[in-house]
Design a protein around this motif. Structure first.
Motif, PDB file in Angstrom:
ATOM      1  N   LEU A 157       4.382   7.059   1.988  1.00 58.81           N
ATOM      2  CA  LEU A 157       4.766   5.909   2.798  1.00 58.81           C
ATOM      3  C   LEU A 157       4.376   4.644   2.039  1.00 58.81           C
ATOM      4  O   LEU A 157       3.233   4.495   1.605  1.00 58.81           O
ATOM      5  N   ILE A 158       5.323   3.715   1.888  1.00 59.25           N
ATOM      6  CA  ILE A 158       5.074   2.448   1.205  1.00 59.25           C
ATOM      7  C   ILE A 158       5.284   1.315   2.212  1.00 59.25           C
ATOM      8  O   ILE A 158       6.359   1.200   2.802  1.00 59.25           O
ATOM      9  N   ILE A 159       4.248   0.504   2.409  1.00 60.09           N
ATOM     10  CA  ILE A 159       4.332  -0.648   3.314  1.00 60.09           C
ATOM     11  C   ILE A 159       4.098  -1.915   2.494  1.00 60.09           C
ATOM     12  O   ILE A 159       3.101  -2.013   1.780  1.00 60.09           O
ATOM     13  N   THR A 160       5.001  -2.861   2.612  1.00 63.55           N
ATOM     14  CA  THR A 160       4.859  -4.124   1.898  1.00 63.55           C
ATOM     15  C   THR A 160       4.449  -5.237   2.862  1.00 63.55           C
ATOM     16  O   THR A 160       4.506  -5.076   4.084  1.00 63.55           O
ATOM     17  N   ASP A 161       4.015  -6.361   2.298  1.00 61.83           N
ATOM     18  CA  ASP A 161       3.647  -7.547   3.077  1.00 61.83           C
ATOM     19  C   ASP A 161       2.712  -7.176   4.226  1.00 61.83           C
ATOM     20  O   ASP A 161       2.979  -7.444   5.400  1.00 61.83           O
ATOM     21  N   LEU A 162       1.588  -6.554   3.891  1.00 60.65           N
ATOM     22  CA  LEU A 162       0.657  -6.051   4.898  1.00 60.65           C
ATOM     23  C   LEU A 162       0.121  -7.169   5.792  1.00 60.65           C
ATOM     24  O   LEU A 162      -0.201  -8.261   5.322  1.00 60.65           O
ATOM     25  N   ARG A 163       0.022  -6.852   7.081  1.00 61.90           N
ATOM     26  CA  ARG A 163      -0.439  -7.812   8.083  1.00 61.90           C
ATOM     27  C   ARG A 163      -1.662  -7.271   8.808  1.00 61.90           C
ATOM     28  O   ARG A 163      -1.928  -6.071   8.774  1.00 61.90           O
ATOM     29  N   VAL A 176       0.833  -1.194   0.000  1.00 63.71           N
ATOM     30  CA  VAL A 176       0.000   0.000   0.000  1.00 63.71           C
ATOM     31  C   VAL A 176       0.872   1.249   0.000  1.00 63.71           C
ATOM     32  O   VAL A 176       1.988   1.236   0.522  1.00 63.71           O
ATOM     33  N   GLU A 177       0.380   2.320  -0.621  1.00 65.64           N
ATOM     34  CA  GLU A 177       1.044   3.613  -0.610  1.00 65.64           C
ATOM     35  C   GLU A 177       0.115   4.655   0.014  1.00 65.64           C
ATOM     36  O   GLU A 177      -1.023   4.817  -0.437  1.00 65.64           O
ATOM     37  N   LEU A 178       0.585   5.349   1.045  1.00 65.13           N
ATOM     38  CA  LEU A 178      -0.152   6.424   1.704  1.00 65.13           C
ATOM     39  C   LEU A 178       0.597   7.721   1.443  1.00 65.13           C
ATOM     40  O   LEU A 178       1.801   7.808   1.698  1.00 65.13           O
ATOM     41  N   SER A 179      -0.103   8.744   0.952  1.00 66.95           N
ATOM     42  CA  SER A 179       0.564   9.989   0.549  1.00 66.95           C
ATOM     43  C   SER A 179      -0.017  11.198   1.260  1.00 66.95           C
ATOM     44  O   SER A 179      -1.167  11.190   1.724  1.00 66.95           O
ATOM     45  N   TYR A 202      10.210   5.195   2.286  1.00 69.58           N
ATOM     46  CA  TYR A 202       9.730   6.565   2.122  1.00 69.58           C
ATOM     47  C   TYR A 202      10.095   7.077   0.725  1.00 69.58           C
ATOM     48  O   TYR A 202      11.168   6.752   0.196  1.00 69.58           O
ATOM     49  N   ARG A 203       9.207   7.903   0.171  1.00 67.11           N
ATOM     50  CA  ARG A 203       9.482   8.543  -1.114  1.00 67.11           C
ATOM     51  C   ARG A 203       8.965   9.977  -1.058  1.00 67.11           C
ATOM     52  O   ARG A 203       7.866  10.232  -0.582  1.00 67.11           O
ATOM     53  N   SER A 204       9.777  10.931  -1.537  1.00 64.61           N
ATOM     54  CA  SER A 204       9.369  12.339  -1.493  1.00 64.61           C
ATOM     55  C   SER A 204       9.755  13.016  -2.796  1.00 64.61           C
ATOM     56  O   SER A 204      10.550  12.502  -3.583  1.00 64.61           O
ATOM     57  N   ASP A 205       9.184  14.220  -3.022  1.00 64.30           N
ATOM     58  CA  ASP A 205       9.544  15.002  -4.201  1.00 64.30           C
ATOM     59  C   ASP A 205       9.726  16.458  -3.812  1.00 64.30           C
ATOM     60  O   ASP A 205       9.586  16.829  -2.633  1.00 64.30           O
ATOM     61  N   GLU A 206      10.031  17.308  -4.775  1.00 64.29           N
ATOM     62  CA  GLU A 206      10.327  18.718  -4.501  1.00 64.29           C
ATOM     63  C   GLU A 206       9.073  19.542  -4.238  1.00 64.29           C
ATOM     64  O   GLU A 206       9.175  20.715  -3.897  1.00 64.29           O
TER      65      GLU A 206
END
Length: 462
Positions: free
Chosen positions: A97-103, A43-46, A87-91
Motif C-alpha cells: 500500500l502506497i499513501i502519498t501526501d500524508l496527513r 509511505v509504503e506498507l507491505s 496498490y502494488r503486488s507481485d507473483e
C-alpha cells in the motif's frame, strides 16, 4: 433441443460444498507492526498473504475501518484517501500500500484483506500496521547554562540531510544539521524556544520556557480545522506575555500580498476580502496572558488558509514565523459505486467532503419527490436495485454551526441487457418467418424447428 433455439430454456444445477478451513491455511504477515513517518511525505506498507490451494485471488484491498455490517472500506474508495492511494503486488503474494501526501488523520492502524473465487473465500483480518507521526519536543538540560535538543517522540526514517530549524519567541533564529542547538544559552525567564524540521515546518514542537513558566508563547487550540462552506468557524489560542500585553491581532500569511509591508502582518479585520465576516469574540485577558478567538462567518472555499496570532508588549513583539491553525473549507458531493447500475445490483452512495470534518458531522439522505428522509449515515446502500429506486438522491451534512446540501445525483436504472437481447432476437425470427411464408414458401414447424420448403431447397432455421 439446440442451445441456440429461440424460446428454449436452459436449466443448470449448481452444487456447492462448504469447507471450513483451519486458520493455518489462511493468513497475512505484515513487514512491520508500526512505522513512523513525516507529514506530507509518502509511505509504503507491505505484507504477504497465503490461502488454500485450489483458490484464485480475485480481489485485494487495504482498509482502516469497517462498516456496521463488518465489511471493510477499500482505501482506494475511501473519500479520506481519494487520489492518494496506490496498490502494488507481485507473483509471490506480496502486496504493498502506497499513501502519498500524508496527513494527521492518516495516523491509525491499517489492515489487508483479499477475496478468492471459491465459496467462503474471503480473508478480512484485524488491522496490522500502526502508522504514526513524530511529535517534536525541545528538551532543556543543564544548570545556569542551558542546552537545547530537538527530539522526536517516535523515530522516523533517518535522513542524513535533515535540517533542524530553531525559533526563539516565535521568530526563526537558526538552521542546523544537528538536533542540538549550536551553543548553550543563558537563562532568560522571558524566552521560549521551539524547533522544526526543514520541509515540514508545520510539524514544530510546542514552545517551551528555558526557565519557569512565565515566558512568551502562543498555543493554538487546534492545528487543523475542516468545516463546511457557508458555515462559520472559531479559531482559538492562548498566549502569555512576559511583559504587559498592549495589543494583539489575527492574520493570514496568504494575504501578505495585500499588506503595505510584507514583513509586517495586518489585522484580518481590515482585509477587504473578509469585510463584514471577521470578528474577535470572547476575548479574555489579564496584563500578561489571555485567550483570543478569531471568528469567520459565511465561509468560502478561498478562505482555506493558515491563520496566526501575534501580540505586542511594552518592549517586545511576538514573532511571525511559527505556523498557526490551518483551515480547510469544503463543499459536499455524492459518489456512487458502481457508476453503471443494472437490475439486482447493490449500489452504495457516499457523502464526501474534501477533508475530514472537525466536528462530529451528521449525514441525512434524501430522494427528490419523497418527503421524508431516506436514511442517515455517511453512506446509503440500495440493495437489489429495481426501476423503482431510480431517481435523484442528495445528502445533507450538519456540522458545527452550519449545514450544507450536496448537489443531486441521478441514479438511473439500465435494466437487464440479456432480456433486451433475447426479446430482440425473438422478434427478428418471427418477422423472418412471416416474410418467408408470405413469399411462397411451404412453412411448417417440427417442435422447435421451423422448416421452409421450395421446389429445389430446404432451409432450416434453428
Amino acid at each position: 433441443m439446440s442451445l441456440s433455439s429461440t424460446g428454449s430454456v436452459l436449466v443448470v444445477f449448481h452444487w456447492s460444498l462448504t469447507v471450513v478451513l483451519g486458520q493455518g491455511d489462511w493468513g497475512v504477515t505484515y513487514s512491520t507492526q508500526s512505522i513512523c513517518v513525516l507529514k506530507g511525505s509518502t509511505v509504503e506498507l507491505s505484507c504477504t498473504y497465503k490461502y488454500p490451494s485450489g483458490h484464485k485471488v480475485t480481489s485485494t484491498f487495504w482498509f482502516t475501518r469497517k462498516y456496521t455490517d463488518g465489511n471493510p472500506v477499500n482505501l482506494s474508495d475511501d473519500p479520506d484517501y481519494r487520489g492518494r492511494v496506490t496498490y502494488r503486488s507481485d507473483e509471490k503474494n506480496r502486496h504493498t500500500l502506497i499513501i502519498t501526501d500524508l496527513r494527521e488523520t492518516d495516523s491509525t492502524k491499517y489492515g489487508f484483506g483479499f477475496i478468492t473465487d471459491q465459496p467462503g473465500g474471503k480473508w478480512i483480518g484485524q488491522t496490522g500496521v500502526a502508522l504514526s507521526f513524530p511529535g517534536l519536543q525541545v528538551v532543556v538540560t543543564g544548570g545556569y547554562m542551558k542546552n537545547l535538543t530537538c527530539r522526536t517522540t517516535c523515530p522516523p526514517p533517518i535522513n542524513p540531510n535533515t535540517t533542524y530549524i530553531w525559533y526563539k519567541n516565535g521568530q526563526q533564529i537558526d538552521e542546523s544539521s544537528s538536533p542540538q542547538y549550536k551553543d548553550p544559552i543563558y537563562i532568560h525567564y522571558k524566552d521560549s524556544y521551539s524547533c522544526s524540521v526543514k520541509g515540514h515546518e508545520d510539524l514544530h514542537s510546542p514552545t517551551v520556557c528555558v526557565q519557569g513558566q512565565a515566558c512568551n508563547r502562543v498555543t493554538y487550540t487546534k492545528r487543523r480545522i475542516c468545516v463546511l462552506k457557508g458555515s462559520s468557524v472559531d479559531i482559538s489560542c492562548t498566549y502569555v506575555g512576559y511583559y504587559n500585553v498592549t495589543s494583539s491581532l489575527w492574520f493570514s500569511p496568504k494575504q501578505s500580498g495585500r499588506w503595505r509591508d510584507k514583513l509586517i502582518p495586518e489585522d484580518l479585520t481590515t482585509d477587504p476580502g473578509y469585510a463584514g465576516r471577521v470578528e474577535y469574540p470572547d476575548q479574555e485577558s489579564t496584563i500578561y496572558r489571555g485567550t483570543s478567538t478569531l471568528r469567520i462567518t459565511d465561509l468560502r472555499e478561498e478562505d482555506s488558509a493558515e491563520y496566526r496570532f501575534t501580540f505586542k508588549t511594552d518592549i517586545f513583539g511576538w514573532g511571525h514565523d511559527l505556523p498557526g491553525t490551518t483551515l480547510t473549507v469544503s463543499d459536499v458531493q455524492v459518489k456512487m459505486t458502481p457508476v453503471t447500475v443494472t437490475e439486482g445490483q447493490n449500489v452504495a452512495l457516499t457523502c464526501i467532503t474534501s477533508c475530514p470534518l472537525t466536528h462530529n458531522p451528521t449525514y441525512i439522505w434524501y430522494k427528490k419527490t419523497v418527503t421524508s428522509p431516506k436514511a442517515s449515515g455517511q453512506s446509503y446502500s440500495i440493495t437489489n436495485i429495481t426501476s423503482e429506486d431510480s431517481g435523484e438522491y442528495y445528502c445533507e451534512v450538519r456540522n458545527g454551526r452550519g449545514s450544507m446540501y450536496s448537489s443531486a445525483l441521478m441514479v438511473t436504472f439500465a435494466g437487464k441487457q440479456t432480456s433486451v437481447l433475447t426479446a430482440s432476437v425473438g422478434i427478428t425470427v418471427v418477422v423472418l418467418v412471416l416474410i418467408l411464408c408470405l413469399s411462397g414458401y411451404i412453412c411448417f414447424r417440427r417442435g422447435d424447428i421451423y422448416v421452409f420448403e421450395t421446389k429445389f431447397h430446404i432451409y432450416t432455421q434453428m
